[in-house]
Design a protein around this motif. Structure first.
Motif, PDB file in Angstrom:
ATOM      1  N   UNK A 115      10.185   8.775  -4.847  1.00  0.00           N
ATOM      2  CA  UNK A 115      10.056   7.596  -3.982  1.00  0.00           C
ATOM      3  C   UNK A 115       8.918   6.715  -4.475  1.00  0.00           C
ATOM      4  N   UNK A 116       7.798   7.330  -4.854  1.00  0.00           N
ATOM      5  CA  UNK A 116       6.672   6.563  -5.361  1.00  0.00           C
ATOM      6  C   UNK A 116       7.081   5.809  -6.623  1.00  0.00           C
ATOM      7  N   UNK A 117       7.803   6.474  -7.529  1.00  0.00           N
ATOM      8  CA  UNK A 117       8.282   5.817  -8.751  1.00  0.00           C
ATOM      9  C   UNK A 117       9.219   4.662  -8.417  1.00  0.00           C
ATOM     10  N   UNK A 118      10.101   4.879  -7.469  1.00  0.00           N
ATOM     11  CA  UNK A 118      11.059   3.857  -7.065  1.00  0.00           C
ATOM     12  C   UNK A 118      10.336   2.625  -6.484  1.00  0.00           C
ATOM     13  N   UNK A 119       9.320   2.882  -5.682  1.00  0.00           N
ATOM     14  CA  UNK A 119       8.585   1.779  -5.057  1.00  0.00           C
ATOM     15  C   UNK A 119       7.850   0.919  -6.082  1.00  0.00           C
ATOM     16  N   UNK A 120       7.418   1.541  -7.155  1.00  0.00           N
ATOM     17  CA  UNK A 120       6.634   0.824  -8.163  1.00  0.00           C
ATOM     18  C   UNK A 120       7.447   0.384  -9.377  1.00  0.00           C
ATOM     19  N   UNK A 121       8.731   0.728  -9.418  1.00  0.00           N
ATOM     20  CA  UNK A 121       9.565   0.349 -10.564  1.00  0.00           C
ATOM     21  C   UNK A 121       9.733  -1.151 -10.613  1.00  0.00           C
ATOM     22  N   UNK A 131       0.840  -1.195   0.000  1.00  0.00           N
ATOM     23  CA  UNK A 131       0.000   0.000   0.000  1.00  0.00           C
ATOM     24  C   UNK A 131       0.876   1.245   0.000  1.00  0.00           C
ATOM     25  N   UNK A 132       0.490   2.211  -0.812  1.00  0.00           N
ATOM     26  CA  UNK A 132       1.146   3.517  -0.825  1.00  0.00           C
ATOM     27  C   UNK A 132       0.061   4.567  -0.677  1.00  0.00           C
ATOM     28  N   UNK A 133       0.196   5.370   0.362  1.00  0.00           N
ATOM     29  CA  UNK A 133      -0.747   6.473   0.594  1.00  0.00           C
ATOM     30  C   UNK A 133       0.005   7.788   0.429  1.00  0.00           C
ATOM     31  N   UNK A 134      -0.668   8.870   0.722  1.00  0.00           N
ATOM     32  CA  UNK A 134      -0.077  10.194   0.539  1.00  0.00           C
ATOM     33  C   UNK A 134       1.179  10.394   1.382  1.00  0.00           C
ATOM     34  N   UNK A 135       1.149   9.971   2.655  1.00  0.00           N
ATOM     35  CA  UNK A 135       2.299  10.183   3.545  1.00  0.00           C
ATOM     36  C   UNK A 135       2.806   8.893   4.187  1.00  0.00           C
ATOM     37  N   UNK A 136       2.359   7.745   3.689  1.00  0.00           N
ATOM     38  CA  UNK A 136       2.806   6.487   4.287  1.00  0.00           C
ATOM     39  C   UNK A 136       2.835   5.373   3.249  1.00  0.00           C
ATOM     40  N   UNK A 137       3.508   4.295   3.634  1.00  0.00           N
ATOM     41  CA  UNK A 137       3.541   3.113   2.786  1.00  0.00           C
ATOM     42  C   UNK A 137       3.629   1.889   3.679  1.00  0.00           C
ATOM     43  N   UNK A 138       3.223   0.756   3.128  1.00  0.00           N
ATOM     44  CA  UNK A 138       3.204  -0.493   3.878  1.00  0.00           C
ATOM     45  C   UNK A 138       3.944  -1.572   3.107  1.00  0.00           C
ATOM     46  N   UNK A 139       4.841  -2.253   3.802  1.00  0.00           N
ATOM     47  CA  UNK A 139       5.520  -3.434   3.259  1.00  0.00           C
ATOM     48  C   UNK A 139       4.913  -4.661   3.921  1.00  0.00           C
ATOM     49  N   UNK A 140       4.796  -5.757   3.164  1.00  0.00           N
ATOM     50  CA  UNK A 140       4.435  -7.043   3.740  1.00  0.00           C
ATOM     51  C   UNK A 140       5.544  -8.037   3.427  1.00  0.00           C
ATOM     52  N   UNK A 141       5.681  -9.032   4.302  1.00  0.00           N
ATOM     53  CA  UNK A 141       6.810  -9.966   4.215  1.00  0.00           C
ATOM     54  C   UNK A 141       6.338 -11.400   4.423  1.00  0.00           C
ATOM     55  N   UNK A 142       7.077 -12.305   3.791  1.00  0.00           N
ATOM     56  CA  UNK A 142       6.939 -13.736   4.045  1.00  0.00           C
ATOM     57  C   UNK A 142       8.351 -14.301   4.144  1.00  0.00           C
ATOM     58  N   UNK A 143       8.584 -15.145   5.131  1.00  0.00           N
ATOM     59  CA  UNK A 143       9.894 -15.766   5.300  1.00  0.00           C
ATOM     60  C   UNK A 143       9.735 -17.273   5.199  1.00  0.00           C
ATOM     61  N   UNK A 144      10.551 -17.870   4.326  1.00  0.00           N
ATOM     62  CA  UNK A 144      10.577 -19.313   4.117  1.00  0.00           C
ATOM     63  C   UNK A 144      11.980 -19.840   4.369  1.00  0.00           C
ATOM     64  N   UNK A 145      12.088 -21.110   4.719  1.00  0.00           N
ATOM     65  CA  UNK A 145      13.386 -21.775   4.791  1.00  0.00           C
ATOM     66  C   UNK A 145      13.707 -22.243   3.379  1.00  0.00           C
TER      67      UNK A 145
END
Length: 133
Positions: free
Chosen positions: A125-131, A80-94
């Motif tokens: 930053x928005x461009x970088x996040x979506x590149x 998620x990218x909002x006007x003043x914030x963004x959210x990362x989600x993660x998954x960790x596998x062996x």
């Protein structure tokens, strides 16, 4: 999505032999850095613009323990990218074994200026996040 690999060192484990719970947040941070690099940028560039992206919320859900010498595959994506914030989600596998999900997580980041006040995410930053990686 970016996939980052990291090997568990002995110092990451607890007395029970599993990765200490707080270290998963370090793995998330490592994957975030790889996310920026995979898109041709870096967090340092954000800082040069006088901005910071502090974590304002962090969660993790532990499914199965990682152990010393495990190679972990950490998948990171911007969900998620909002006007003043963004959210990362993660998954960790062996890596190298059955596709066992060890941990999932999420971090929310505010964009703040040098004064510590929220500010709009700059276009670069928005461009970088979506590149594409």
């Amino acid at each position: 999505m970016v996939e980052a690999r990291i090997r568990v060192i002995y110092g990451d484990t607890d007395q029970m032999g599993g990765v200490y719970y707080a270290n998963y947040f370090r793995y998330f941070e490592f994957a975030r850095g790889e996310y920026f690099r995979a898109r041709g940028g870096s967090y340092r560039e954000v800082e040069r613009e006088g901005l910071a992206l502090p974590v304002v919320e962090a969660t993790a859900s532990y499914k199965s323990p990682a152990r010393y010498e495990d190679v972990l595959l950490v998948r990171a994506r911007v969900s998620e990218v909002k006007r003043v914030s963004l959210t990362f989600t993660y998954e960790i596998f062996r890596e190298g074994g059955p596709d066992t999900l060890l941990c999932t997580g999420r971090t929310v980041h505010a964009c703040v200026g040098r004064d510590g006040k929220p500010t709009r995410l700059p276009d670069m930053v928005v461009r970088l996040l979506h590149a594409a990686p």
